[in-house]
Motif scaffolding. Structure first.
Motif, mmCIF file in Angstrom:
data_model
loop_
_atom_site.group_PDB
_atom_site.id
_atom_site.type_symbol
_atom_site.label_atom_id
_atom_site.label_comp_id
_atom_site.label_asym_id
_atom_site.label_seq_id
_atom_site.Cartn_x
_atom_site.Cartn_y
_atom_site.Cartn_z
ATOM 1 N N UNK A 12 94.849 117.973 -65.129
ATOM 2 C CA UNK A 12 95.940 118.176 -64.065
ATOM 3 C C UNK A 12 96.961 118.190 -65.022
ATOM 4 N N UNK A 13 98.563 119.228 -63.976
ATOM 5 C CA UNK A 13 99.586 119.787 -64.684
ATOM 6 C C UNK A 13 100.307 119.169 -65.629
ATOM 7 N N UNK A 83 95.643 124.636 -75.419
ATOM 8 C CA UNK A 83 96.460 125.403 -74.766
ATOM 9 C C UNK A 83 97.444 123.392 -73.750
ATOM 10 N N UNK A 84 98.413 123.527 -73.982
ATOM 11 C CA UNK A 84 99.765 122.297 -73.899
ATOM 12 C C UNK A 84 100.361 122.427 -72.889
ATOM 13 N N UNK A 85 100.907 121.379 -72.102
ATOM 14 C CA UNK A 85 101.889 121.542 -71.302
ATOM 15 C C UNK A 85 101.219 122.829 -69.976
ATOM 16 N N UNK A 86 100.212 122.287 -68.891
ATOM 17 C CA UNK A 86 99.496 123.501 -68.908
ATOM 18 C C UNK A 86 100.101 123.435 -67.484
ATOM 19 N N UNK A 87 99.951 124.681 -66.753
ATOM 20 C CA UNK A 87 100.800 125.259 -65.400
ATOM 21 C C UNK A 87 99.328 125.429 -64.909
ATOM 22 N N UNK A 88 99.361 125.179 -63.225
ATOM 23 C CA UNK A 88 98.482 125.586 -62.026
ATOM 24 C C UNK A 88 97.972 126.962 -62.193
ATOM 25 N N UNK A 89 99.302 127.952 -63.040
ATOM 26 C CA UNK A 89 98.797 128.793 -62.755
ATOM 27 C C UNK A 89 98.621 129.444 -63.640
ATOM 28 N N UNK A 91 95.197 128.532 -64.253
ATOM 29 C CA UNK A 91 94.253 128.583 -63.839
ATOM 30 C C UNK A 91 93.430 130.103 -64.110
ATOM 31 N N UNK A 92 92.064 129.564 -64.511
ATOM 32 C CA UNK A 92 91.221 131.036 -64.720
ATOM 33 C C UNK A 92 90.117 130.687 -65.129
ATOM 34 N N UNK A 113 88.632 127.070 -66.374
ATOM 35 C CA UNK A 113 90.236 126.148 -66.529
ATOM 36 C C UNK A 113 90.608 126.070 -65.712
ATOM 37 N N UNK A 114 90.866 124.824 -64.559
ATOM 38 C CA UNK A 114 91.888 124.829 -63.372
ATOM 39 C C UNK A 114 92.842 123.597 -63.472
ATOM 40 N N UNK A 115 93.812 124.255 -63.153
ATOM 41 C CA UNK A 115 95.314 123.296 -63.135
ATOM 42 C C UNK A 115 95.152 122.512 -61.948
ATOM 43 N N UNK A 116 95.360 121.412 -61.965
ATOM 44 C CA UNK A 116 95.654 120.538 -60.524
ATOM 45 C C UNK A 116 97.178 120.562 -60.939
ATOM 46 N N UNK A 117 97.556 120.984 -59.071
ATOM 47 C CA UNK A 117 99.452 120.272 -59.718
ATOM 48 C C UNK A 117 99.701 118.909 -59.221
#
Length: 117
Positions: A12-13, A83-89, A91-92, A113-117
């Protein structure tokens, strides 16, 4: 030469992931190492890099500064990307790469890596 990336997944984000890339077939400590990523429909881009040796200089692209940390363990032939504080952008597919002193470049297969909002 093999570069095996791992550690990707769905988060998650705001969450964190740690990517690892284990190298074989190269003299790891002599290679500059980097993490790249490719989002769907976009070109591959540099995320972070670390120079060869025990205290390699690090470089971060602006969009990950303060959130991601690259490091290496030459005894384990492994480079990491925290990777911390991941954002949806973010993703890749994340790839690690090695660059030898004579200019040979090697790439791994990548980890998603997929980051969901």
């Amino acid at each position: 030469v093999q570069l095996q990336a791992s550690g990707g997944g769905l988060v998650q984000a705001g969450g964190s992931l740690r990517l690892s890339c284990a190298a074989s077939g190269i003299i790891f400590r002599l290679n500059d190492m980097g993490w790249y990523r490719q989002a769907p429909g976009k070109q591959r881009e540099l995320v972070a890099g670390i120079g060869r040796g025990e205290r390699g200089e690090t470089h971060y692209e602006d969009f990950v500064k303060g959130r991601f940390t690259i490091s290496r363990d030459n005894a384990k032939n492994t480079v990491y990307l925290q990777m911390n504080s991941l954002k949806p952008e973010d993703t890749g597919t994340y790839y690690c790469a090695a660059s030898s002193p004579r200019g040979d470049d090697y790439w791994g297969r990548g980890t998603l890596v997929t980051v969901s909002s």
